[in-house]
Design an enzyme around this catalytic site. Structure first.
Site, PDB file in Angstrom:
ATOM      1  N   TRP A   8     -27.931   4.607  13.242  1.00 56.97           N
ATOM      2  CA  TRP A   8     -26.452   4.831  13.408  1.00 56.97           C
ATOM      3  C   TRP A   8     -25.902   5.517  12.002  1.00 56.97           C
ATOM      4  O   TRP A   8     -25.195   6.502  12.249  1.00 56.97           O
ATOM      5  CB  TRP A   8     -25.795   3.493  13.698  1.00 56.97           C
ATOM      6  CG  TRP A   8     -24.260   3.504  13.721  1.00 56.97           C
ATOM      7  CD1 TRP A   8     -23.636   3.658  15.002  1.00 56.97           C
ATOM      8  CD2 TRP A   8     -23.253   3.511  12.758  1.00 56.97           C
ATOM      9  NE1 TRP A   8     -22.348   3.695  14.712  1.00 56.97           N
ATOM     10  CE2 TRP A   8     -22.017   3.426  13.408  1.00 56.97           C
ATOM     11  CE3 TRP A   8     -23.257   3.546  11.476  1.00 56.97           C
ATOM     12  CZ2 TRP A   8     -20.833   3.582  12.857  1.00 56.97           C
ATOM     13  CZ3 TRP A   8     -22.126   3.580  10.792  1.00 56.97           C
ATOM     14  CH2 TRP A   8     -20.896   3.528  11.578  1.00 56.97           C
ATOM     15  N   ARG A  21     -28.073   3.840   4.755  1.00 56.79           N
ATOM     16  CA  ARG A  21     -28.679   2.919   5.783  1.00 56.79           C
ATOM     17  C   ARG A  21     -27.750   1.682   5.766  1.00 56.79           C
ATOM     18  O   ARG A  21     -27.136   0.824   6.618  1.00 56.79           O
ATOM     19  CB  ARG A  21     -29.965   2.633   5.731  1.00 56.79           C
ATOM     20  CG  ARG A  21     -30.955   3.479   5.913  1.00 56.79           C
ATOM     21  CD  ARG A  21     -32.179   3.174   5.851  1.00 56.79           C
ATOM     22  NE  ARG A  21     -32.681   2.188   6.547  1.00 56.79           N
ATOM     23  CZ  ARG A  21     -33.047   2.082   7.806  1.00 56.79           C
ATOM     24  NH1 ARG A  21     -33.308   3.077   8.581  1.00 56.79           N
ATOM     25  NH2 ARG A  21     -33.342   0.865   8.347  1.00 56.79           N
ATOM     26  N   SER A  55     -36.294 -10.017   9.716  1.00 54.61           N
ATOM     27  CA  SER A  55     -37.740 -10.476  10.220  1.00 54.61           C
ATOM     28  C   SER A  55     -38.574 -10.715   9.034  1.00 54.61           C
ATOM     29  O   SER A  55     -38.400 -10.170   7.901  1.00 54.61           O
ATOM     30  CB  SER A  55     -38.213  -9.345  11.109  1.00 54.61           C
ATOM     31  OG  SER A  55     -38.840  -8.479  10.515  1.00 54.61           O
ATOM     32  N   ASP A  60     -30.970  -3.781  16.858  1.00 54.63           N
ATOM     33  CA  ASP A  60     -31.777  -2.513  16.261  1.00 54.63           C
ATOM     34  C   ASP A  60     -30.943  -1.314  16.296  1.00 54.63           C
ATOM     35  O   ASP A  60     -30.099  -1.069  17.180  1.00 54.63           O
ATOM     36  CB  ASP A  60     -33.146  -2.523  17.202  1.00 54.63           C
ATOM     37  CG  ASP A  60     -34.161  -1.564  16.372  1.00 54.63           C
ATOM     38  OD1 ASP A  60     -33.931  -1.135  15.251  1.00 54.63           O
ATOM     39  OD2 ASP A  60     -34.776  -1.130  16.982  1.00 54.63           O
ATOM     40  N   GLY A  61     -31.038  -0.505  15.243  1.00 54.67           N
ATOM     41  CA  GLY A  61     -30.571   0.892  15.268  1.00 54.67           C
ATOM     42  C   GLY A  61     -29.547   1.233  14.165  1.00 54.67           C
ATOM     43  O   GLY A  61     -28.903   1.915  14.182  1.00 54.67           O
ATOM     44  N   GLU A  68     -41.122  -9.249   8.756  1.00 48.86           N
ATOM     45  CA  GLU A  68     -41.696  -7.988   8.159  1.00 48.86           C
ATOM     46  C   GLU A  68     -40.659  -7.107   7.336  1.00 48.86           C
ATOM     47  O   GLU A  68     -41.065  -5.999   6.912  1.00 48.86           O
ATOM     48  CB  GLU A  68     -42.392  -7.223   9.466  1.00 48.86           C
ATOM     49  CG  GLU A  68     -43.479  -7.810  10.054  1.00 48.86           C
ATOM     50  CD  GLU A  68     -43.173  -9.218  10.785  1.00 48.86           C
ATOM     51  OE1 GLU A  68     -42.300  -9.218  11.317  1.00 48.86           O
ATOM     52  OE2 GLU A  68     -44.097  -9.968  10.909  1.00 48.86           O
ATOM     53  N   ASN A  69     -39.439  -7.438   7.495  1.00 49.94           N
ATOM     54  CA  ASN A  69     -38.210  -6.791   6.747  1.00 49.94           C
ATOM     55  C   ASN A  69     -38.597  -6.644   5.205  1.00 49.94           C
ATOM     56  O   ASN A  69     -37.890  -6.120   4.581  1.00 49.94           O
ATOM     57  CB  ASN A  69     -36.903  -7.237   7.217  1.00 49.94           C
ATOM     58  CG  ASN A  69     -36.735  -6.856   8.638  1.00 49.94           C
ATOM     59  OD1 ASN A  69     -35.650  -7.467   9.377  1.00 49.94           O
ATOM     60  ND2 ASN A  69     -37.162  -5.691   9.173  1.00 49.94           N
ATOM     61  N   ARG A  78     -39.378  -3.367   3.520  1.00 49.04           N
ATOM     62  CA  ARG A  78     -38.302  -2.429   3.295  1.00 49.04           C
ATOM     63  C   ARG A  78     -38.107  -2.236   1.737  1.00 49.04           C
ATOM     64  O   ARG A  78     -38.332  -3.193   0.913  1.00 49.04           O
ATOM     65  CB  ARG A  78     -36.921  -2.741   3.919  1.00 49.04           C
ATOM     66  CG  ARG A  78     -37.010  -2.870   5.415  1.00 49.04           C
ATOM     67  CD  ARG A  78     -35.830  -2.844   6.390  1.00 49.04           C
ATOM     68  NE  ARG A  78     -36.218  -3.003   7.765  1.00 49.04           N
ATOM     69  CZ  ARG A  78     -35.395  -2.268   8.504  1.00 49.04           C
ATOM     70  NH1 ARG A  78     -34.220  -2.005   8.297  1.00 49.04           N
ATOM     71  NH2 ARG A  78     -35.859  -2.355   9.976  1.00 49.04           N
TER      72      ARG A  78
HETATM   73  C1  FPP Z   1     -32.272  -3.274  12.588  1.00 46.35           C
HETATM   74  O1  FPP Z   1     -31.797  -1.825  12.519  1.00 46.35           O
HETATM   75  C2  FPP Z   1     -31.420  -4.146  11.980  1.00 46.35           C
HETATM   76  C3  FPP Z   1     -31.876  -4.956  10.958  1.00 46.35           C
HETATM   77  C4  FPP Z   1     -33.079  -4.980  10.249  1.00 46.35           C
HETATM   78  C5  FPP Z   1     -30.680  -5.964  10.235  1.00 46.35           C
HETATM   79  C6  FPP Z   1     -29.738  -6.434  11.330  1.00 46.35           C
HETATM   80  C7  FPP Z   1     -28.944  -7.122  10.235  1.00 46.35           C
HETATM   81  C8  FPP Z   1     -27.427  -6.830  10.754  1.00 46.35           C
HETATM   82  C9  FPP Z   1     -27.051  -6.573  11.837  1.00 46.35           C
HETATM   83  C10 FPP Z   1     -26.453  -7.572   9.635  1.00 46.35           C
HETATM   84  C11 FPP Z   1     -26.698  -8.972   9.150  1.00 46.35           C
HETATM   85  C12 FPP Z   1     -26.522 -10.068  10.029  1.00 46.35           C
HETATM   86  C13 FPP Z   1     -25.769 -11.061   9.963  1.00 46.35           C
HETATM   87  C14 FPP Z   1     -25.977 -12.278  11.056  1.00 46.35           C
HETATM   88  C15 FPP Z   1     -24.810 -11.298   8.949  1.00 46.35           C
HETATM   89  P1  FPP Z   1     -32.729  -1.002  11.784  1.00 46.35           P
HETATM   90  O2  FPP Z   1     -32.224  -1.066  10.106  1.00 46.35           O
HETATM   91  O3  FPP Z   1     -34.101  -1.326  11.886  1.00 46.35           O
HETATM   92  O4  FPP Z   1     -32.362   0.429  12.290  1.00 46.35           O
HETATM   93  P2  FPP Z   1     -33.290   1.634  12.553  1.00 46.35           P
HETATM   94  O5  FPP Z   1     -34.357   1.528  13.361  1.00 46.35           O
HETATM   95  O6  FPP Z   1     -32.297   2.644  13.074  1.00 46.35           O
HETATM   96  O7  FPP Z   1     -33.710   2.275  11.187  1.00 46.35           O
END
Ligand code: FPP
Length: 256
Positions: free
Chosen positions: A32, A40, A72, A27-28, A74-75, A78
């Site tokens: 970042w 993003r 997820s 997460d994050g 739920e993603n 987005r």
């Molecule tokens: C959460 O951060 C992260 C995700 C929803 C996606 C995670 C995906 C990756 C690290 C890249 C793809 C993975 C692989 C295995 C190739 P967020 O976007 O919710 O961050 P925020 O809470 O700061 O908005």
């Protein structure tokens, strides 16, 4: 006040060894990127670099199963551009890193609902699973279009279908039956779940499997999660005492 009497202190416990199965809620990425005035998508891109480093570090640390929550169920809520970015990053990761993972004897497994995935992504994921099927150094489990409730509901449906067909006796259904119908069948429950970014939620991740998992919440954002952060999380885990609902022998001996 001694630690035995203290209400908020822990009696001395035996340090745990390396967790067999580590699962991570990455997460994050968005925060970042935002903190650097970037889109993003840049956070997700840096997140993939952290994925590579974490796979390496976990392997070196003797972790046998590493599960990463990459997308997820739920993603899908987005914005379409961000969903496309995340799908593109998974495609890129498999295309670029599969050969290396195979060379390192890593077995790739995918958990989640495959129904809604685009055909080419599904084909890539299946290719990764097929190519690495016999590998044994470490299992990399990618949770993609994954949600714990969805996984349990799909398992229940398949159990009901097996009962309908007469392949399964309803009265014999127990915890081990449910476990064997989940996407994670054959994968041990996670010993440790790490969540980055300071959020302290499970967010529908491995709901059934996390019954006795230890949780470590780390403040750093996922793109900053490096070898040192991984080691610190492992150290925190190693200070825990896992009881699984039982009373430790030493407390029984004291009659307490
Ligand atoms: C959460 O951060 C992260 C995700 C929803 C996606 C995670 C995906 C990756 C690290 C890249 C793809 C993975 C692989 C295995 C190739 P967020 O976007 O919710 O961050 P925020 O809470 O700061 O908005």
């Amino acid at each position: 006040m001694t630690s035995r009497e203290g209400r908020c202190t822990r009696p001395g416990s035996l340090p745990l060894s390396t967790p067999h199965h580590v699962a991570i809620i990455m997460d994050g990425n968005g925060r970042w990127a935002k903190s650097r005035g970037m889109p993003r998508s840049m956070g997700h891109r840096k997140g993939v670099e952290a994925v590579r480093e974490t796979v390496r570090t976990a392997g070196e640390s003797g972790v046998r199963y590493l599960t990463l929550f990459a997308f997820s169920s739920e993603n899908w809520n987005r914005p379409p551009d961000e969903i496309n970015d995340l799908m593109g990053l998974l495609r890129h990761f498999i295309r670029r890193d599969l050969a290396e993972l195979h060379k390192e004897n890593v077995r790739v497994r995918v958990i989640g609902d495959r129904d809604r995935l685009e055909k080419d992504i599904l084909a890539l994921l299946e290719e990764a699973e097929e190519l690495t099927r016999a590998n044994s150094a470490m299992h990399l489990v990618i949770a993609f279009n994954y949600g714990g409730r969805n996984e349990i509901a799909r398992a229940m449906k398949r159990i009901a279908e097996a009962v309908d067909r007469g392949d399964l006796d309803a009265s014999s259904v127990d915890e081990s039956t449910v476990t064997s119908f989940l996407d994670t069948a054959g994968i041990p429950d996670p010993d440790l779940i790490i969540r980055t970014s300071g959020e302290k939620r499970l967010s529908n991740f491995l709901l059934w499997q996390a019954a006795y998992t230890e949780f470590v919440f780390v403040p750093c954002l996922w793109p900053d999660f490096d070898k040192a952060a991984f080691s610190n999380a492992m150290l925190e885990y190693q200070q825990r005492e896992r009881r699984y609902g039982a009373v430790p022998e030493r407390d029984l001996a004291l009659g307490s």
